[in-house]
Design an enzyme around this catalytic site. Structure first.
Site: not given
Ligand code: HEC
Ligand code: HEC
Length: 247
Positions: A68, A208
């Site tokens: 890459h 969550c």
């Molecule tokens: C009881 C309340 C509650 C429920 C239900 C809940 N969460 Fe949360 N969630 C929180 C709290 C508290 C935090 C930490 C503070 C914040 O970033 O909102 C959080 C944080 C998050 C974050 C991070 C946001 C950030 O900016 O980093 C994500 C993503 C998230 N929740 C997704 C979900 C998803 C998907 C579900 C359902 C599966 C869910 N939450 C259900 C309370 C809840």
């Molecule tokens: C042998 C060659 C090769 C190596 C080593 C390799 N990649 Fe890739 N990678 C590819 C090819 C081919 C694709 C698919 C074509 C593309 O989307 O560029 C790809 C796609 C990706 C994508 C998605 C790109 C997109 O546009 O959606 C990510 C992210 C990625 N590689 C990360 C990594 C990371 C992190 C590593 C090391 C851990 C790694 N690659 C090692 C060949 C490689």
């Protein structure tokens, strides 16, 4: 929790429309924002640096760099994941895409919660900082997004609360010292002070789930990826902040 339930009972007016997307950043205390804004103080940057070292690390069939080039070449990529993969015929997350490349390197897939995968995903997402989140919502991804929306809106757990009950209906309310945000994902992976650690969207979903005493969705499961896809679609247009700092 009592206060929260009381607030929910007061929510007698059904929600008519979802609010415009607002980043979790806007709900933070000034000192937490300052940490995120300063690359030298932001603990998430340690994972970006780890990702940088892994990017250059030799692997059986070549490093990330050998295929890459510089990580900067992937600018914009993180803003469009998860996306529909026409070969697999399902939506896949950035972490899953990185693990596909691990296979290309003839290396073992990295576990979801591993420091290594968080480092690489933080590095890739960081390249898109400032770019508007823009997952595709049309075409074959639409059904996956709809399943994600259903999950988001369905009540579950002993507390019988949906994601939407907190992240649409109770935004701005306090829960255990935290201000409930919209639950946007434009900052992920995030450094969370509560965890003293970095976490993926999958880890946050599980946290969550646990907050409402529901069965946690397994990180990397298809449902978790589709829920992330919905969360991304719901916040399309928000600038990528990775690595964000949250309380
Ligand atoms: C009881 C309340 C509650 C429920 C239900 C809940 N969460 Fe949360 N969630 C929180 C709290 C508290 C935090 C930490 C503070 C914040 O970033 O909102 C959080 C944080 C998050 C974050 C991070 C946001 C950030 O900016 O980093 C994500 C993503 C998230 N929740 C997704 C979900 C998803 C998907 C579900 C359902 C599966 C869910 N939450 C259900 C309370 C809840
Ligand atoms: C042998 C060659 C090769 C190596 C080593 C390799 N990649 Fe890739 N990678 C590819 C090819 C081919 C694709 C698919 C074509 C593309 O989307 O560029 C790809 C796609 C990706 C994508 C998605 C790109 C997109 O546009 O959606 C990510 C992210 C990625 N590689 C990360 C990594 C990371 C992190 C590593 C090391 C851990 C790694 N690659 C090692 C060949 C490689």
């Amino acid at each position: 929790m009592i206060r929260l339930l009381a607030a929910l009972l007061l929510c007698v007016v059904p929600m008519l429309a979802r609010a415009d997307p607002v980043s979790g950043y806007d709900f933070l205390l000034p000192e937490t924002r300052a940490l995120q804004d300063d690359d030298f103080a932001n603990p998430g940057m340690l994972w970006v640096e780890l990702g940088q070292r892994l990017w250059d690390a030799p692997a059986d069939k070549g490093s990330c760099r050998s295929c890459h080039g510089a990580p900067e070449n992937l600018r914009g990529v993180g803003a469009v994941y998860p996306l529909w993969d026409p070969e697999l015929e399902r939506v896949i997350s950035l972490e899953q895409r990185i693990n596909q490349c691990r296979e290309r390197q003839n290396e073992a897939a990295l576990p979801y919660s591993s420091r290594e995968l968080l480092g690489l995903s933080a590095l890739v997402m960081h390249q898109s900082r400032g770019i508007p989140q823009s997952v595709r919502t049309d075409g074959p991804a639409a059904e996956a997004i709809e399943r994600g929306r259903l999950y988001f809106d369905t009540r579950r757990g002993q507390l019988n609360l949906s994601c939407s009950n907190c992240h649409d209906d109770l935004t701005g309310h306090r829960l255990r010292g935290e201000v409930i945000s919209q639950g946007q994902v434009n900052g992920f992976p995030i450094y969370r002070q509560l965890w003293q650690d970095m976490g993926s969207v999958g880890r946050m979903i599980a946290w969550c789930n646990d907050a409402v005493r529901a069965e946690p969705l397994a990180e990397g499961s298809q449902m978790a990826v589709e829920l992330e896809m919905y969360l991304r679609a719901r916040g399309n247009g928000l600038p990528i902040e990775s690595p964000a700092v949250r309380r």
